[in-house]
Design a protein around this motif. Structure first.
Motif, PDB file in Angstrom:
ATOM      1  N   ALA A 217      39.727  53.682  44.800  1.00  0.00           N
ATOM      2  CA  ALA A 217      39.462  52.271  44.502  1.00  0.00           C
ATOM      3  C   ALA A 217      39.070  51.495  45.746  1.00  0.00           C
ATOM      4  CB  ALA A 217      40.703  51.646  43.857  1.00  0.00           C
ATOM      5  N   ARG A 218      39.635  51.878  46.887  1.00  0.00           N
ATOM      6  CA  ARG A 218      39.364  51.158  48.139  1.00  0.00           C
ATOM      7  C   ARG A 218      37.897  51.257  48.546  1.00  0.00           C
ATOM      8  NH1 ARG A 218      43.548  49.916  51.954  1.00  0.00           N
ATOM      9  NH2 ARG A 218      42.682  49.065  53.892  1.00  0.00           N
ATOM     10  N   VAL A 219      37.229  52.318  48.148  1.00  0.00           N
ATOM     11  CA  VAL A 219      35.828  52.518  48.532  1.00  0.00           C
ATOM     12  C   VAL A 219      34.926  51.472  47.877  1.00  0.00           C
ATOM     13  CG1 VAL A 219      33.882  54.141  48.496  1.00  0.00           C
ATOM     14  CG2 VAL A 219      36.195  54.967  48.940  1.00  0.00           C
ATOM     15  N   PHE A 220      35.376  50.905  46.748  1.00  0.00           N
ATOM     16  CA  PHE A 220      34.547  49.914  46.057  1.00  0.00           C
ATOM     17  C   PHE A 220      34.234  48.717  46.956  1.00  0.00           C
ATOM     18  CE2 PHE A 220      35.980  51.797  41.924  1.00  0.00           C
ATOM     19  CZ  PHE A 220      34.716  52.041  41.418  1.00  0.00           C
ATOM     20  N   VAL A 221      35.218  48.267  47.742  1.00  0.00           N
ATOM     21  CA  VAL A 221      34.980  47.087  48.564  1.00  0.00           C
ATOM     22  C   VAL A 221      34.045  47.402  49.721  1.00  0.00           C
ATOM     23  CG1 VAL A 221      36.926  47.327  50.170  1.00  0.00           C
ATOM     24  CG2 VAL A 221      36.117  45.053  49.530  1.00  0.00           C
ATOM     25  N   TRP A 382      38.856  44.234  58.413  1.00  0.00           N
ATOM     26  CA  TRP A 382      39.266  43.049  57.665  1.00  0.00           C
ATOM     27  C   TRP A 382      38.063  42.219  57.238  1.00  0.00           C
ATOM     28  CZ3 TRP A 382      43.561  41.407  61.661  1.00  0.00           C
ATOM     29  CH2 TRP A 382      44.645  42.289  61.533  1.00  0.00           C
ATOM     30  N   LEU A 383      37.136  42.000  58.168  1.00  0.00           N
ATOM     31  CA  LEU A 383      35.938  41.226  57.839  1.00  0.00           C
ATOM     32  C   LEU A 383      35.119  41.917  56.756  1.00  0.00           C
ATOM     33  CD1 LEU A 383      34.773  40.116  61.419  1.00  0.00           C
ATOM     34  CD2 LEU A 383      36.005  38.754  59.721  1.00  0.00           C
ATOM     35  N   GLN A 384      35.089  43.244  56.796  1.00  0.00           N
ATOM     36  CA  GLN A 384      34.354  44.010  55.796  1.00  0.00           C
ATOM     37  C   GLN A 384      34.952  43.791  54.407  1.00  0.00           C
ATOM     38  OE1 GLN A 384      34.429  48.228  56.497  1.00  0.00           O
ATOM     39  NE2 GLN A 384      32.450  48.559  55.537  1.00  0.00           N
ATOM     40  N   ASN A 385      36.272  43.774  54.311  1.00  0.00           N
ATOM     41  CA  ASN A 385      36.921  43.521  53.023  1.00  0.00           C
ATOM     42  C   ASN A 385      36.596  42.128  52.494  1.00  0.00           C
ATOM     43  OD1 ASN A 385      38.098  46.035  53.098  1.00  0.00           O
ATOM     44  ND2 ASN A 385      40.127  45.312  53.678  1.00  0.00           N
ATOM     45  N   ILE A 386      36.698  41.127  53.364  1.00  0.00           N
ATOM     46  CA  ILE A 386      36.451  39.748  52.949  1.00  0.00           C
ATOM     47  C   ILE A 386      35.015  39.571  52.466  1.00  0.00           C
ATOM     48  CG2 ILE A 386      36.284  37.367  53.780  1.00  0.00           C
ATOM     49  CD1 ILE A 386      38.650  38.010  55.651  1.00  0.00           C
ATOM     50  N   VAL A 387      34.068  40.089  53.232  1.00  0.00           N
ATOM     51  CA  VAL A 387      32.654  39.967  52.864  1.00  0.00           C
ATOM     52  C   VAL A 387      32.362  40.760  51.596  1.00  0.00           C
ATOM     53  CG1 VAL A 387      30.292  40.446  53.589  1.00  0.00           C
ATOM     54  CG2 VAL A 387      31.936  39.529  55.234  1.00  0.00           C
ATOM     55  N   GLY A 388      32.955  41.948  51.452  1.00  0.00           N
ATOM     56  CA  GLY A 388      32.739  42.763  50.262  1.00  0.00           C
ATOM     57  C   GLY A 388      33.186  42.056  49.000  1.00  0.00           C
ATOM     58  N   PHE A 433      27.831  43.250  30.918  1.00  0.00           N
ATOM     59  CA  PHE A 433      28.127  44.443  31.721  1.00  0.00           C
ATOM     60  C   PHE A 433      28.506  44.068  33.148  1.00  0.00           C
ATOM     61  CE2 PHE A 433      26.455  47.509  34.822  1.00  0.00           C
ATOM     62  CZ  PHE A 433      27.233  48.616  34.512  1.00  0.00           C
ATOM     63  N   VAL A 434      27.741  43.164  33.750  1.00  0.00           N
ATOM     64  CA  VAL A 434      28.010  42.749  35.127  1.00  0.00           C
ATOM     65  C   VAL A 434      29.353  42.027  35.218  1.00  0.00           C
ATOM     66  CG1 VAL A 434      27.251  41.229  36.996  1.00  0.00           C
ATOM     67  CG2 VAL A 434      25.587  42.638  35.783  1.00  0.00           C
ATOM     68  N   ILE A 435      29.610  41.105  34.314  1.00  0.00           N
ATOM     69  CA  ILE A 435      30.849  40.319  34.345  1.00  0.00           C
ATOM     70  C   ILE A 435      32.076  41.215  34.217  1.00  0.00           C
ATOM     71  CG2 ILE A 435      32.205  38.581  33.125  1.00  0.00           C
ATOM     72  CD1 ILE A 435      29.491  37.283  32.328  1.00  0.00           C
ATOM     73  N   ILE A 436      32.067  42.116  33.226  1.00  0.00           N
ATOM     74  CA  ILE A 436      33.238  42.963  32.967  1.00  0.00           C
ATOM     75  C   ILE A 436      33.441  43.978  34.084  1.00  0.00           C
ATOM     76  CG2 ILE A 436      34.208  44.695  31.403  1.00  0.00           C
ATOM     77  CD1 ILE A 436      32.781  43.223  29.104  1.00  0.00           C
ATOM     78  N   THR A 437      32.367  44.658  34.482  1.00  0.00           N
ATOM     79  CA  THR A 437      32.480  45.709  35.492  1.00  0.00           C
ATOM     80  C   THR A 437      32.944  45.158  36.835  1.00  0.00           C
ATOM     81  OG1 THR A 437      30.683  46.913  34.396  1.00  0.00           O
ATOM     82  CG2 THR A 437      31.280  47.623  36.610  1.00  0.00           C
ATOM     83  N   VAL A 438      32.335  44.078  37.281  1.00  0.00           N
ATOM     84  CA  VAL A 438      32.699  43.501  38.577  1.00  0.00           C
ATOM     85  C   VAL A 438      34.124  42.962  38.546  1.00  0.00           C
ATOM     86  CG1 VAL A 438      32.138  41.723  40.272  1.00  0.00           C
ATOM     87  CG2 VAL A 438      30.302  42.988  39.164  1.00  0.00           C
ATOM     88  N   SER A 439      34.535  42.361  37.439  1.00  0.00           N
ATOM     89  CA  SER A 439      35.902  41.849  37.324  1.00  0.00           C
ATOM     90  C   SER A 439      36.917  42.981  37.475  1.00  0.00           C
ATOM     91  CB  SER A 439      36.101  41.148  35.978  1.00  0.00           C
ATOM     92  OG  SER A 439      35.269  40.018  35.868  1.00  0.00           O
ATOM     93  N   VAL A 440      36.673  44.105  36.834  1.00  0.00           N
ATOM     94  CA  VAL A 440      37.580  45.250  36.918  1.00  0.00           C
ATOM     95  C   VAL A 440      37.637  45.778  38.356  1.00  0.00           C
ATOM     96  CG1 VAL A 440      37.951  47.642  36.197  1.00  0.00           C
ATOM     97  CG2 VAL A 440      37.321  45.915  34.506  1.00  0.00           C
ATOM     98  N   LEU A 443      39.754  43.592  40.677  1.00  0.00           N
ATOM     99  CA  LEU A 443      41.191  43.678  40.434  1.00  0.00           C
ATOM    100  C   LEU A 443      41.809  44.980  40.937  1.00  0.00           C
ATOM    101  CD1 LEU A 443      41.424  42.114  36.846  1.00  0.00           C
ATOM    102  CD2 LEU A 443      42.033  41.048  39.030  1.00  0.00           C
ATOM    103  N   VAL A 444      41.084  46.103  40.822  1.00  0.00           N
ATOM    104  CA  VAL A 444      41.699  47.405  41.124  1.00  0.00           C
ATOM    105  C   VAL A 444      41.473  47.882  42.552  1.00  0.00           C
ATOM    106  CG1 VAL A 444      41.444  48.094  38.712  1.00  0.00           C
ATOM    107  CG2 VAL A 444      39.722  48.816  40.371  1.00  0.00           C
ATOM    108  N   GLN A 445      40.506  47.329  43.270  1.00  0.00           N
ATOM    109  CA  GLN A 445      40.147  47.899  44.564  1.00  0.00           C
ATOM    110  C   GLN A 445      41.230  47.719  45.637  1.00  0.00           C
ATOM    111  OE1 GLN A 445      36.514  45.878  45.463  1.00  0.00           O
ATOM    112  NE2 GLN A 445      37.482  43.911  45.852  1.00  0.00           N
ATOM    113  N   GLY A 446      42.143  46.761  45.434  1.00  0.00           N
ATOM    114  CA  GLY A 446      43.207  46.553  46.405  1.00  0.00           C
ATOM    115  C   GLY A 446      44.469  47.337  46.106  1.00  0.00           C
ATOM    116  N   TRP A 447      44.364  48.341  45.245  1.00  0.00           N
ATOM    117  CA  TRP A 447      45.514  49.144  44.829  1.00  0.00           C
ATOM    118  C   TRP A 447      46.258  49.720  46.039  1.00  0.00           C
ATOM    119  CZ3 TRP A 447      47.565  50.179  39.969  1.00  0.00           C
ATOM    120  CH2 TRP A 447      48.479  51.229  39.889  1.00  0.00           C
TER     121      TRP A 447
END
Length: 590
Positions: A217-221, A382-388, A433-440, A443-447
């Motif tokens: 999940a972390r790779v998404f950001v 840290w900056l990479q996470n914020i910008v992502g 598709f964009v709204i649902i996929t990006v929202s998920v 939420l999960v990338q900071g697991w």
């Protein structure tokens, strides 16, 4: 006799009035195409892939980058529809205000401006990481030199920015092509060990998935950080020549090239570089997988050459972020009837440069010098996470604006044939598709920041954007309720020509946005709606969502003028001449 149709000839633009200021339409198709590529093929690809590989493994990296790439492709198509119809400064930020919610658009605009400003700091920090390949002596000095250079280029003229981006991007594209060739050769045995690698690095202990679900999940950001920049293609719409023709061309032909470059490059990185490679990603250093692969060839200068190219790509990415952030701040200060930023940020030089917005955006770059105390690798992460995350919020917002834009178009009975560009195969599922996929994904990338142990700093870098967006949206909503502008004032501003100032052309002409009286009969804006008994109106005190039944769909629509027509005729003449095949090749490459 003129061959220009009368309806086009009548739209000839008056001479530029330099006293009024304004942005100039000075970017050509070739420059806009490369700007989109420059914003994407940059620091995130050359350096961020090392962090993705170390944290998630080769399989996670390939899957996540593919998913995010497809999401961004659909997002770009949705943005292309709105950007071609309404090529204004502010791009998707302006569309969020116009079609979704002014309060949300206010928060989005400031968030995206901060995203671009932080991106400049991130790129200057990345320059320090790249320099550590050769030396560790006061690398912050190069950040200062780069900062002065970027501000100087952006202060000259939009053409200077566009030309610099074109050639730096051309170098990056050529380098990636060379990298793909070198990567294949290294994998089949042309390396220092003279051994066939194949898929060996996918089978070492811990691979191909590293860190379990949290690592995946972390790779998404990091993937979102890498792909960030394509959405700012719409920011250039306000300064693009002949946007009705050029914007669709750019949308159709740019992203699939980027997607191919990314997927092939990432596959080769995962095959040739083990996720356990020393220094791939830690608190003090981040080694580029591209440099590692070039070094494997065995030539002593190959690694240094690749590192030099990465340094120029960092410069290009910083240049792009500085330009986009400046234009977003200009758009905030230009909104009518109520500016969302101090009005002086909308002032431009005679060359059409928003100079105060430029200085404000570049000032945030002082963050990059904090690496002297935190560590370049840690700060850049840290900056990479914020910008992502900011990039993901931008894509989500494009989906929301597109959904409301399409609903308004259909509810008001305008035929789809009037759309200047329409991505038919994304109707009607694209925005959903964009709204649902990006929202998920958000939420999960900071697991991994929560499980198995909670990391406060990492958690905030993943999720701090969400409460900030909420607070800013509520703040603007409440403030607008307290300091309400009289209805006649708002209507007066609408009748005196639109939400955005006019844009000036470098060809001694200026684009005049048509007034309401020049367009077809328009619906009453939602703010002037007199249907208090409707359910939507009864709930207006609780929200400021735009009513899709009454939003003005004619305001700010672009109408072709003489220079646009001549540009089309010139292109057609080239593609039907004796050398048409050479011209086709030129347009495809350039």
């Amino acid at each position: 006799m003129s061959s220009i149709p009368l309806e086009i000839e009548s739209r000839e633009r008056p001479p530029v009035d330099l006293r009024k200021g304004g942005l100039h339409r000075g970017l050509s198709t070739r420059q806009v195409s490369m700007i989109a590529i420059a914003g994407t093929i940059g620091t995130g690809l050359f350096l961020g892939t090392g962090r993705s590989l170390a944290q998630g493994g080769p399989a996670s990296m390939l899957i996540c980058y593919s998913i995010v790439g497809f999401v961004v492709y659909i997002t770009l198509l949705l943005l292309g529809e709105m950007g071609t119809q309404y090529p204004v400064a502010g791009s998707f930020n302006a569309y969020a205000v116009r079609f979704f919610s002014p309060s949300y658009g206010f928060a989005l605009s400031w968030n995206y401006w901060f995203n671009d400003a932080v991106s400049v700091a991130s790129d200057l920090t990345a320059a320090q990481l790249v320099l550590q390949y050769w030396t560790t002596w006061h690398t912050w000095v190069i950040s200062l030199i780069f900062w002065v250079f970027l501000v100087s280029i952006n202060a000259i003229h939009v053409k200077a920015y566009g030309e610099l981006e074109y050639w730096l991007s051309s170098l990056k594209v050529a380098t990636i092509i060379v990298f793909i060739i070198v990567g294949i050769l290294v994998n089949v045995g042309v390396n220092q060990a003279h051994q066939y690698i194949g898929g060996h690095n996918w089978t070492i202990p811990g691979a191909p998935f590293v860190g379990g679900f949290g690592g995946f999940a972390r790779v998404f950001v990091t993937a979102s950080f890498a792909y960030g920049g394509t959405e700012s293609l719409g920011v250039t719409a306000g300064e693009t020549k002949n946007p009705t023709r050029n914007m669709p061309r750019v949308v159709k032909f740019v992203f699939w090239r980027i997607l191919i470059f990314y997927i092939i490059s990432i596959l080769l990185i995962g095959l040739n570089v083990p996720y356990t490679y020393p220094g791939l990603s830690n608190k003090t250093t981040t080694t580029s997988p591209f440099t590692i692969v070039f070094s494997e060839v065995g030539a002593t200068t190959a690694g240094s050459f690749m590192n030099s190219v990465i340094l120029t790509s960092v410069l290009s990415a910083g240049n792009h972020a500085l330009f986009a952030g400046t234009r977003v701040l200009y758009g905030l200060a230009s909104t009518q009837p109520v500016a969302q930023a101090p009005r002086f940020f909308a002032k431009t030089t005679k060359a059409g440069v928003p100079i105060y917005a430029l200085f404000a955006t570049s000032s945030i770059s002082i963050l990059c010098f904090g690496s002297s105390f935190i560590g370049s690798g840690q700060l850049w992460g840290w900056l990479q996470n914020i910008v992502g995350v900011s990039n993901q919020i931008a894509w989500l917002s494009i989906g929301l604006a597109s959904l409301r834009f399409r609903q308004a178009w259909i509810r008001q009975g305008r035929p789809l044939s009037e759309l200047k560009f329409r991505s038919r195969w994304t109707w009607p599922w694209g925005p959903y598709f964009v709204i649902i996929t990006v929202s998920v994904i958000i939420l999960v990338q900071g697991w991994s920041s929560i499980f198995p142990t909670f990391s406060v700093v990492d958690f905030f870098s993943f999720y701090i954007e969400l409460p900030v967006m909420l607070i800013m949206s509520l703040g603007w909503f409440i403030g607008r309720r307290i300091y309400r502008i009289p209805l006649k004032h708002r209507q007066h501003n609408l009748n005196n020509n639109s939400t955005y100032p006019n844009y000036q052309s470098t060809e001694h002409t200026t684009h005049v946005t048509p007034t309401i009286s020049e367009s077809l009969p328009t619906p009453i804006p939602s703010s002037a709606s007199h249907t208090p008994r409707s359910r939507f109106a009864r709930l207006r005190r609780l929200h400021d969502l735009v009513d899709t039944r009454t939003v003005d769909l004619h305001l700010d629509e672009y109408h072709e003028a003489v220079d646009d027509y001549l540009d089309d005729e010139n292109r057609k003449a080239r593609l039907t001449s004796k050398g048409r095949w050479l011209w086709r090749l030129y347009y495809w490459l350039a």
